[in-house]
Scaffold this active site. Structure first.
Site, PDB file in Angstrom:
ATOM      1  N   CYS A 119       0.861  -1.184   0.000  1.00 36.94           N
ATOM      2  CA  CYS A 119       0.000   0.000   0.000  1.00 36.94           C
ATOM      3  C   CYS A 119       0.902   1.241   0.000  1.00 36.94           C
ATOM      4  CB  CYS A 119      -0.931  -0.008   1.209  1.00 36.94           C
ATOM      5  SG  CYS A 119      -0.060  -0.077   2.767  1.00 36.94           S
TER       6      CYS A 119
ATOM      7  N   ARG B  46       7.149   1.281   1.057  1.00 37.30           N
ATOM      8  CA  ARG B  46       7.796   2.486   1.573  1.00 37.30           C
ATOM      9  C   ARG B  46       8.262   2.192   2.989  1.00 37.30           C
ATOM     10  NH1 ARG B  46       8.304   3.765  -2.786  1.00 37.30           N
ATOM     11  NH2 ARG B  46       7.591   5.602  -3.930  1.00 37.30           N
TER      12      ARG B  46
ATOM     13  N   THR C 282       8.436  -3.969   0.312  1.00 34.55           N
ATOM     14  CA  THR C 282       9.026  -3.391  -0.910  1.00 34.55           C
ATOM     15  C   THR C 282       8.263  -2.121  -1.271  1.00 34.55           C
ATOM     16  OG1 THR C 282       7.569  -4.731  -2.295  1.00 34.55           O
ATOM     17  CG2 THR C 282       9.768  -5.623  -1.871  1.00 34.55           C
TER      18      THR C 282
ATOM     19  N   HIS D 243      16.358  -0.401  -2.138  1.00 31.66           N
ATOM     20  CA  HIS D 243      15.278   0.160  -2.964  1.00 31.66           C
ATOM     21  C   HIS D 243      15.501  -0.165  -4.450  1.00 31.66           C
ATOM     22  CE1 HIS D 243      12.030   3.495  -2.769  1.00 31.66           C
ATOM     23  NE2 HIS D 243      11.791   2.689  -3.780  1.00 31.66           N
TER      24      HIS D 243
HETATM   25  P1  NAD Z   1      -1.520   0.965  -6.492  1.00 32.64           P
HETATM   26  O1  NAD Z   1      -1.982   2.380  -6.344  1.00 32.64           O
HETATM   27  O2  NAD Z   1      -1.822   0.231  -7.743  1.00 32.64           O
HETATM   28  O3  NAD Z   1      -2.078   0.087  -5.275  1.00 32.64           O
HETATM   29  C1  NAD Z   1      -2.044   0.520  -3.947  1.00 32.64           C
HETATM   30  C2  NAD Z   1      -3.173  -0.207  -3.216  1.00 32.64           C
HETATM   31  O4  NAD Z   1      -3.055   0.100  -1.833  1.00 32.64           O
HETATM   32  C3  NAD Z   1      -4.581   0.224  -3.667  1.00 32.64           C
HETATM   33  O5  NAD Z   1      -5.361  -0.920  -3.983  1.00 32.64           O
HETATM   34  C4  NAD Z   1      -5.132   0.980  -2.455  1.00 32.64           C
HETATM   35  O6  NAD Z   1      -6.549   0.839  -2.304  1.00 32.64           O
HETATM   36  C5  NAD Z   1      -4.388   0.272  -1.332  1.00 32.64           C
HETATM   37  N1  NAD Z   1      -4.350   1.020  -0.093  1.00 32.64           N
HETATM   38  C6  NAD Z   1      -4.314   2.353   0.115  1.00 32.64           C
HETATM   39  N2  NAD Z   1      -4.294   2.613   1.429  1.00 32.64           N
HETATM   40  C7  NAD Z   1      -4.324   1.408   2.071  1.00 32.64           C
HETATM   41  C8  NAD Z   1      -4.314   1.023   3.432  1.00 32.64           C
HETATM   42  N3  NAD Z   1      -4.303   1.935   4.414  1.00 32.64           N
HETATM   43  N4  NAD Z   1      -4.353  -0.300   3.724  1.00 32.64           N
HETATM   44  C9  NAD Z   1      -4.396  -1.228   2.735  1.00 32.64           C
HETATM   45  N5  NAD Z   1      -4.407  -0.909   1.428  1.00 32.64           N
HETATM   46  C10 NAD Z   1      -4.365   0.384   1.105  1.00 32.64           C
HETATM   47  O7  NAD Z   1       0.053   1.010  -6.211  1.00 32.64           O
HETATM   48  P2  NAD Z   1       1.163  -0.041  -6.708  1.00 32.64           P
HETATM   49  O8  NAD Z   1       1.616   0.319  -8.082  1.00 32.64           O
HETATM   50  O9  NAD Z   1       0.682  -1.421  -6.429  1.00 32.64           O
HETATM   51  O10 NAD Z   1       2.357   0.325  -5.706  1.00 32.64           O
HETATM   52  C11 NAD Z   1       2.248   0.112  -4.303  1.00 32.64           C
HETATM   53  C12 NAD Z   1       3.367   0.834  -3.599  1.00 32.64           C
HETATM   54  O11 NAD Z   1       4.616   0.236  -3.957  1.00 32.64           O
HETATM   55  C13 NAD Z   1       3.543   2.304  -4.005  1.00 32.64           C
HETATM   56  O12 NAD Z   1       2.730   3.138  -3.195  1.00 32.64           O
HETATM   57  C14 NAD Z   1       5.000   2.572  -3.778  1.00 32.64           C
HETATM   58  O13 NAD Z   1       5.148   3.140  -2.484  1.00 32.64           O
HETATM   59  C15 NAD Z   1       5.641   1.192  -3.781  1.00 32.64           C
HETATM   60  N6  NAD Z   1       6.632   1.016  -4.857  1.00 32.64           N
HETATM   61  C16 NAD Z   1       7.890   0.577  -4.509  1.00 32.64           C
HETATM   62  C17 NAD Z   1       8.848   0.366  -5.506  1.00 32.64           C
HETATM   63  C18 NAD Z   1      10.246  -0.129  -5.184  1.00 32.64           C
HETATM   64  O14 NAD Z   1      11.134  -0.075  -6.030  1.00 32.64           O
HETATM   65  N7  NAD Z   1      10.493  -0.653  -3.994  1.00 32.64           N
HETATM   66  C19 NAD Z   1       8.507   0.595  -6.840  1.00 32.64           C
HETATM   67  C20 NAD Z   1       7.212   1.002  -7.136  1.00 32.64           C
HETATM   68  C21 NAD Z   1       6.268   1.215  -6.157  1.00 32.64           C
END
Ligand code: NAD
Length: 336
Positions: free
Chosen positions: A200, A229, A227, A290
């Protein structure tokens, strides 16, 4: 010709950005330095900036950009928790890359999970030293185990598919449930899961969602994967959980205080962060810096969308990749 300044440029960023910017007729200048209060003056003369995920775009930096005449912040990442959107207001447009390769991140989460569960990080070091002993290498099958996935957006969904392939039971927690997934309240997910993976975004509501109380609810021996934040997890509580043998293993691609450390070679320096140093010292904690996004497919997609965002902005075209201040207020109200 429009000009963009890309900050915190790494060698692996350049080829795709040069290719995409060249195709779009945009001039791009690469700065190795981060975008910060000290470096914001470098943005003078540019129409837009392309900061990095760990560049803190606070009010002071944004005021500086506005003073230099910069009109566009084209983020080359999905998350925008590091940008003061209120400060940007109507002065500077903020765009992001909502999706590049969800598979890259989901596959990295699985790579870390398999590594820690089957001790391949230990085996690699042992066999290089001709140590072929198996003592201390006992793992466990993923087949039949329960994984709890927090956040079933793009990355969470990709992970669900992989885990089902392993024959795992998948449970999930998300405010916006999808049809074919078993959703449970967060407390139940914490209590039932053998493996927990966070997908999330970081918001005020999700900050430290894994704290001492959440860890107390987990199964003894749980494997925790982050993976997403760093600040989703209270790092001190995590360390206490590992020391208490409550947490069986932790796989962290992100860390709460990663900003000044990750992506850089700090090998010649004394690490000031005692919590991180202690976590790294644990045999059952695996940390990558990261890098979950770092595949060629993702780098190409990031450059493509970032430059397309800039083109859309310069040509006055509407785009769903524009991040507006109200998006923060419009986040779903979630209870833990
Ligand atoms: P996304 O927007 O497609 O999905 C996020 C999901 O989290 C949504 O379904 C949303 O409803 C849900 N959500 C929001 N608040 C929530 C809560 N309090 N409890 C449970 N679920 C909740 O995003 P994504 O593309 O799947 O990416 C997810 C996260 O991965 C991003 O926010 C980013 O921080 C992280 N990310 C990390 C890397 C890395 O290299 N490590 C790369 C890309 C993204």
């Amino acid at each position: 010709m429009r000009k963009l300044a890309l900050f915190d440029a790494k060698p692996y960023d350049r080829p795709a950005f040069e290719r995409c910017a060249g195709r779009a007729g945009i001039e791009i200048k690469f700065f190795e330095t981060k975008l910060s209060r000290d470096t914001v003056s470098l943005a003078k003369g540019f129409d837009g900036v392309i900061p990095f995920v760990n560049d803190a775009l606070d009010r002071e930096v944004i005021d500086g950009l506005a003073q230099q005449g910069v009109k566009l912040i084209a983020l080359r990442c999905a998350g925008y928790n590091h940008v003061d959107l209120q400060a940007a207001g109507d002065r500077i447009a903020v765009y992001r890359v909502p999706a590049y390769s969800p598979h890259a991140v989901a596959e990295h989460a699985v790579a870390m999970l398999l590594t820690i569960v089957r001790r391949t990080h230990k085996a690699y070091i042992r066999t290089r030293d001709f140590n072929f002993s198996l003592n201390g290498m006992v793992g466990f099958d993923l087949h039949g185990k329960t994984i709890g996935i927090v956040g079933t957006g793009r990355i969470g969904r990709a992970l669900i598919d992989i885990c089902r392939g392993f024959g795992m039971r998948v449970i999930a927690y998300d405010a916006r449930p999808a049809a074919d997934v078993e959703y449970v309240p967060l407390e139940q997910l914490l209590a039932q899961s053998d493996v927990i993976s966070l997908h999330c975004p970081l918001t005020e509501k999700t900050y430290h969602m894994i704290d001492e109380t959440a860890i107390a609810r987990m199964k003894k021996g749980v494997v925790l994967i982050n993976t997403s934040r760093g600040a989703l997890i209270d790092a001190e509580a995590l360390l206490a959980g590992v020391k208490a043998r409550k947490i069986g293993a932790a796989c962290l691609d992100v860390y709460e205080e990663e900003g000044d450390l990750f992506f850089e070679d700090n090998s010649g320096h004394i690490l000031e962060d005692d919590v991180l140093a202690r976590l790294i010292s644990m045999p059952n904690v695996l940390i990558t810096s990261h890098q979950a996004f770092l595949t060629q497919e993702a780098l190409d997609a990031i450059a493509e969308t970032t430059i397309q965002n800039a083109v859309d902005f310069f040509q006055g075209r509407d785009s769903e990749n524009r991040v507006r201040c109200m998006e923060k207020a419009a986040e779903p109200a979630l209870s833990r």
